[in-house]
Design a protein around this motif. Structure first.
Motif, PDB file in Angstrom:
ATOM      1  N   ASP A  49       0.769   0.779  10.823  1.00 31.70           N
ATOM      2  CA  ASP A  49      -0.640   0.951  11.181  1.00 31.70           C
ATOM      3  C   ASP A  49      -1.423  -0.334  10.944  1.00 31.70           C
ATOM      4  OD1 ASP A  49      -0.305   3.727  11.744  1.00 31.70           O
ATOM      5  OD2 ASP A  49      -0.340   4.136   9.588  1.00 31.70           O
ATOM      6  N   GLU A 209      -5.168   2.324   5.466  1.00 31.87           N
ATOM      7  CA  GLU A 209      -4.554   2.865   4.252  1.00 31.87           C
ATOM      8  C   GLU A 209      -4.935   4.331   4.048  1.00 31.87           C
ATOM      9  OE1 GLU A 209      -3.609   1.273  -0.259  1.00 31.87           O
ATOM     10  OE2 GLU A 209      -5.120   0.260   0.971  1.00 31.87           O
ATOM     11  N   MET A 212      -2.871   6.349   6.408  1.00 31.26           N
ATOM     12  CA  MET A 212      -1.504   6.461   5.893  1.00 31.26           C
ATOM     13  C   MET A 212      -1.396   7.581   4.866  1.00 31.26           C
ATOM     14  SD  MET A 212       0.700   3.573   3.851  1.00 31.26           S
ATOM     15  CE  MET A 212      -0.427   3.659   2.458  1.00 31.26           C
ATOM     16  N   ARG A 216       1.226  10.553   5.955  1.00 29.95           N
ATOM     17  CA  ARG A 216       2.566  10.365   5.392  1.00 29.95           C
ATOM     18  C   ARG A 216       2.777  11.106   4.084  1.00 29.95           C
ATOM     19  NH1 ARG A 216       3.677   3.921   6.667  1.00 29.95           N
ATOM     20  NH2 ARG A 216       2.780   3.938   8.779  1.00 29.95           N
TER      21      ARG A 216
END
Length: 347
Positions: A49, A209, A212, A216
């Motif tokens: 990303d 971030e 993410m 995830r």
């Protein structure tokens, strides 16, 4: 006298339909090249990303038949980028975790005695693949690091006097931690010179971030990647990029940049002729990715630092308290500003 053994005879690790030097089924056109490269970039960007330039650099290294060195602190996605690129290609992939006790034979392979046949047989090492991920390459000893020298430059491995050809395309994607971190061994100059590009991932921005963290928490993004191109298609894409036109004036410009590094007072070791050649190859791929059939000066200046910086060594007297990398970066900026940019005519 050395004997040359093809991968079909030497390797039991690859699939039966894999050949050493596969030829493309048919020449590509500009539209197909754009579609295939766009698919690779889009697929890898699903995992990495907010780092489009790093993803693009990895593809440039692949299509320029070079090798990629990713240097940064732990945890910023170096290995993830290498694995994501490998996952988009339907080819053989091997991952080597470099450690202080790793031996050269673990990489290149060894000859093992077969008591039934009463002869030695070659057992291929992990380097026999289309894409080799060398994770934390500078955590192994220089002896083990040097086992990749022949493979990276000549696309072959010689063991016990017999030469074993590696498959094509062949790409080494190596990650390394900064040299000042504990337990690292500096790569020798000959090893660094074999890497086409050195890039740094850097920390993600706040938005990437946060994304993410949301995406995830329970899912590994690599699990959703599927190959979008075959090894044969990659070979055809490499051939297409090689056909990009470079004007003679731009070739002279690249040579002038390389010679300027060799005579710069702040640089002890300048760019090698290999670096000059690889800068042109990388510029061709960059032009092809932009949809052009010709190289422009911006292609060269954009790749100057990624291709040259890791090969140069600064004079200690020029550091003045600055790190060697900062001295090299400043020198390259001054060189780029001082060397006259040619006005190349469009072919």
């Amino acid at each position: 006298m050395d004997e040359t053994v093809t991968p079909e005879a030497a390797s039991r690790l690859r699939r039966p339909d894999t050949t050493a030097r596969p030829a493309a089924d048919a020449p590509l056109d500009a539209e197909t090249f754009a579609r295939l490269t766009g698919g690779i970039l889009a697929s890898v960007s699903q995992v990495i990303d907010g780092k489009p330039e790093a993803v693009r650099s990895a593809l440039i290294a692949l299509l320029a038949e070079g090798h990629l060195l990713i240097e940064d602190v732990p945890g910023v996605g170096k290995t993830m980028l290498a694995r994501a690129l490998a996952a988009t290609i339907d080819a053989d992939v091997r991952r080597i975790q470099f450690t202080p006790d790793l031996l050269p034979g673990d990489i290149t392979g060894v000859s093992v005695f077969n008591p039934v046949q009463r002869q030695f047989e070659f057992t291929p090492g992990a380097v026999f693949a289309h894409i080799v991920i060398a994770d934390e390459i500078n955590r192994s000893s220089p002896k083990t690091q040097s086992s990749l020298l022949e493979a990276m430059e000549e696309r072959q491995v010689t063991v016990d006097g017999r030469t074993h050809v590696l498959p094509s395309p062949f790409l080494v994607v190596a990650t390394q931690n900064p040299y000042e971190m504990e337990g690292t061994y500096a790569l020798p100059e000959a090893q660094r010179d074999r890497f086409l590009l050195r890039i740094s991932m850097g920390y993600p921005d706040a938005a990437a971030e946060a994304l993410m963290l949301r995406q995830r928490d329970a899912v590994n993004p690599l699990d959703g990647l599927t190959p979008v191109v075959s090894a044969r298609q990659v070979t055809a894409m490499i051939a297409w990029a090689r056909g990009v036109h470079v004007a003679p004036a731009l070739e002279e410009y690249v040579v002038a940049l390389a010679q300027a590094t060799r005579s710069h007072p702040d640089i002890r070791l300048g760019a090698s002729p290999r670096a000059t050649l690889q800068l042109v190859r990388a510029a061709k791929v960059r032009a092809a990715l932009d949809g052009r059939s010709y190289v422009i000066p911006d292609d060269i200046t954009a790749l100057l630092a990624p291709v040259f910086a890791h090969r140069l060594i600064a004079n200690r007297s020029a550091a003045g308290g600055k790190a060697g990398a900062a001295v090299v970066a400043d020198a390259l900026e001054r060189i780029a500003a001082s060397v006259r940019v040619p006005l190349a005519a469009r072919p």
